[in-house]
Design an enzyme around this catalytic site. Structure first.
Site, PDB file in Angstrom:
ATOM      1  N   CYS A  79      31.775  24.673  38.982  1.00 36.52           N
ATOM      2  CA  CYS A  79      32.689  25.020  39.899  1.00 36.52           C
ATOM      3  C   CYS A  79      31.937  25.271  41.083  1.00 36.52           C
ATOM      4  CB  CYS A  79      33.343  26.412  39.481  1.00 36.52           C
ATOM      5  SG  CYS A  79      34.865  26.826  40.736  1.00 36.52           S
ATOM      6  N   CYS A  94      32.190  35.497  38.675  1.00 35.34           N
ATOM      7  CA  CYS A  94      32.526  34.401  37.511  1.00 35.34           C
ATOM      8  C   CYS A  94      31.184  33.556  37.139  1.00 35.34           C
ATOM      9  CB  CYS A  94      33.335  33.595  38.252  1.00 35.34           C
ATOM     10  SG  CYS A  94      33.942  31.986  37.260  1.00 35.34           S
ATOM     11  N   GLU A 102      34.403  23.902  28.370  1.00 31.51           N
ATOM     12  CA  GLU A 102      34.986  24.968  27.754  1.00 31.51           C
ATOM     13  C   GLU A 102      36.432  24.915  27.548  1.00 31.51           C
ATOM     14  OE1 GLU A 102      31.353  28.332  28.389  1.00 31.51           O
ATOM     15  OE2 GLU A 102      33.508  28.555  28.790  1.00 31.51           O
ATOM     16  N   CYS A 123      43.520  27.600  26.865  1.00 30.05           N
ATOM     17  CA  CYS A 123      43.025  27.760  28.321  1.00 30.05           C
ATOM     18  C   CYS A 123      42.006  26.677  28.708  1.00 30.05           C
ATOM     19  CB  CYS A 123      42.350  29.136  28.386  1.00 30.05           C
ATOM     20  SG  CYS A 123      41.306  29.260  29.978  1.00 30.05           S
ATOM     21  N   CYS A 159      32.629  32.302  42.950  1.00 32.77           N
ATOM     22  CA  CYS A 159      32.988  33.728  43.086  1.00 32.77           C
ATOM     23  C   CYS A 159      31.834  34.693  42.590  1.00 32.77           C
ATOM     24  CB  CYS A 159      34.195  33.721  42.149  1.00 32.77           C
ATOM     25  SG  CYS A 159      35.629  32.815  42.982  1.00 32.77           S
ATOM     26  N   CYS A 189      35.602  32.965  30.736  1.00 33.88           N
ATOM     27  CA  CYS A 189      35.242  31.380  31.694  1.00 33.88           C
ATOM     28  C   CYS A 189      33.796  31.201  31.735  1.00 33.88           C
ATOM     29  CB  CYS A 189      35.995  31.870  32.962  1.00 33.88           C
ATOM     30  SG  CYS A 189      35.581  30.579  34.261  1.00 33.88           S
TER      31      CYS A 189
END
Ligand code: SAH
Length: 349
Positions: free
Chosen positions: A116, A123, A96, A109, A120, A338
């Site tokens: 990832c 997220c 994205e 962004c 976290c 995100c």
């Protein structure tokens, strides 16, 4: 990966392109013309490059992948002007990017990885796991694609933040190479100070970045004022606890004399109390920094605090002289946070 990367001329620095052209027996200025087409004019196809000899255009088209290393699969526009792009890469994975226009600036962004590995708790990207690093070409292509379709009116693209999917410092080499290409004066020529890298706190890489003495801005995701809570929210804190992270941040400031932005996502009942604000103030006191408070995007089971609570938190930090601002929310209606759009897209397909 290495192989795919080689096939993308968009991921080569200008000097590397010149060496490649020399090997092929073509003059150096032809390499600069190609670089200009890809990174200054954001060309999407070799056939657009009308001032290059036909033989070169044909050779490139046959032996190299398109100047854009991705394809748009979904675009969503928010009523506030924010545009979210979902791109598909050559191996069908998706990433994205989000374009955020303001009066005199347009921020893109970008993503640094597919997924990832940092996991976290708050997220959306972390929840879908880690797939792979992006190549320099795939990073640069997010920028060039958006530049190629933005209208002439409006602010255009003036700033880039590595706050999309992934941890940029876990893909250090590729991110630095992409930045070299994006800032090249014969390409897009964006100033280093208009680029921000956001990290979850890889202290070793912060030190490595500090040694580069780059003018690229550094943002550090802090999110909690003590190790116990930070480890719960951000597993990376086990490897680099707060003291070690802030030491690396001080080293960065010492090396570069540049201000760090700390990101702090406010989550109701988790990290938003008066004591938390006081603890955070004590941590940051005396540092050359700016604090960004971000009412959490409720992608998981977390809630955002009320605006009174956010203001109370902000006042406590401002009172001890820490420059602090609350990030305005953008693009909530298009799942701009995100990793969100990719999740929605997956569920739907
Ligand atoms: N991996 C990097 C950059 C990607 S995330 C980093 O951790 O900094 C960009 C920013 O968005 C980070 O500060 C991240 O912590 C924050 N973020 C992620 N999910 C969020 C959410 N649900 N609400 C608010 N901020 C979030």
């Amino acid at each position: 990966m290495e192989n795919m990367d080689r096939l993308h001329v968009a991921g080569l620095r200008r000097e590397e392109l010149e060496i490649l052209f020399a090997e092929l027996g073509w003059p150096r200025f032809r390499a600069r013309q190609l670089f200009h087409w890809i990174h200054h004019r954001a060309a999407s196809d070799f056939t657009q490059m009308h001032n290059l000899p036909k033989a070169i255009v044909e050779y490139l088209a046959e032996n190299y992948l398109s100047p854009l290393a991705l394809r748009l699969v979904l675009e969503r526009r928010s009523i506030d002007g924010t545009i979210k792009y979902l791109f598909e890469l050559r191996d069908q994975h998706t990433i994205e990017a989000v374009y955020i226009p303001e009066d005199d600036r347009g921020t893109l962004c970008v993503s640094a990885q597919v997924g990832c590995a940092m996991n976290c708790s708050f997220c959306a990207t972390g929840q879908s796991g880690y797939v792979r690093n992006l190549s320099p070409a795939e990073i640069v292509s997010q920028v060039n694609f958006v530049r190629s379709i933005l209208p002439q009116y409006g602010p255009g693209l003036t700033n880039i933040v590595f706050m999309g999917m992934g941890e940029p410092f876990a893909n250090f080499e590729a991110v630095m190479k992409a930045i070299d290409i994006i800032t090249d004066e014969e390409g897009f020529n964006l100033g280093q100070r208009r680029i921000t890298i956001s990290t979850c706190g890889l202290a070793d890489k912060i030190r490595e970045f500090a040694d580069l003495k780059s003018q690229v801005n550094l943002a550090v995701s802090l999110h909690a004022p003590d190790n116990e809570r930070r480890t719960k929210m951000m597993p990376i804190n086990k490897r680099f606890p707060i003291e070690e992270l802030l030491d690396a941040c001080r080293y960065y400031t010492y090396q570069t004399n540049r201000r760090i932005s700390f990101e702090y996502a406010l989550i109701a009942g988790i990290n938003d109390s008066v004591q938390d604000a006081e603890q955070l103030a004590a941590l940051l006191q005396g540092m050359l920094c700016h604090l960004n408070l971000i009412p959490v995007n409720p992608v998981t089971s977390f809630d955002r605090p009320s605006s009174e609570q956010v203001e109370r938190f902000q006042r406590i930090l401002a009172a001890v002289g820490i420059p602090v601002s609350v990030r305005r929310e953008r693009g909530t209606d298009i799942e701009a946070a995100c990793g969100q759009l990719r999740q929605v897209h997956r569920k739907n397909t």
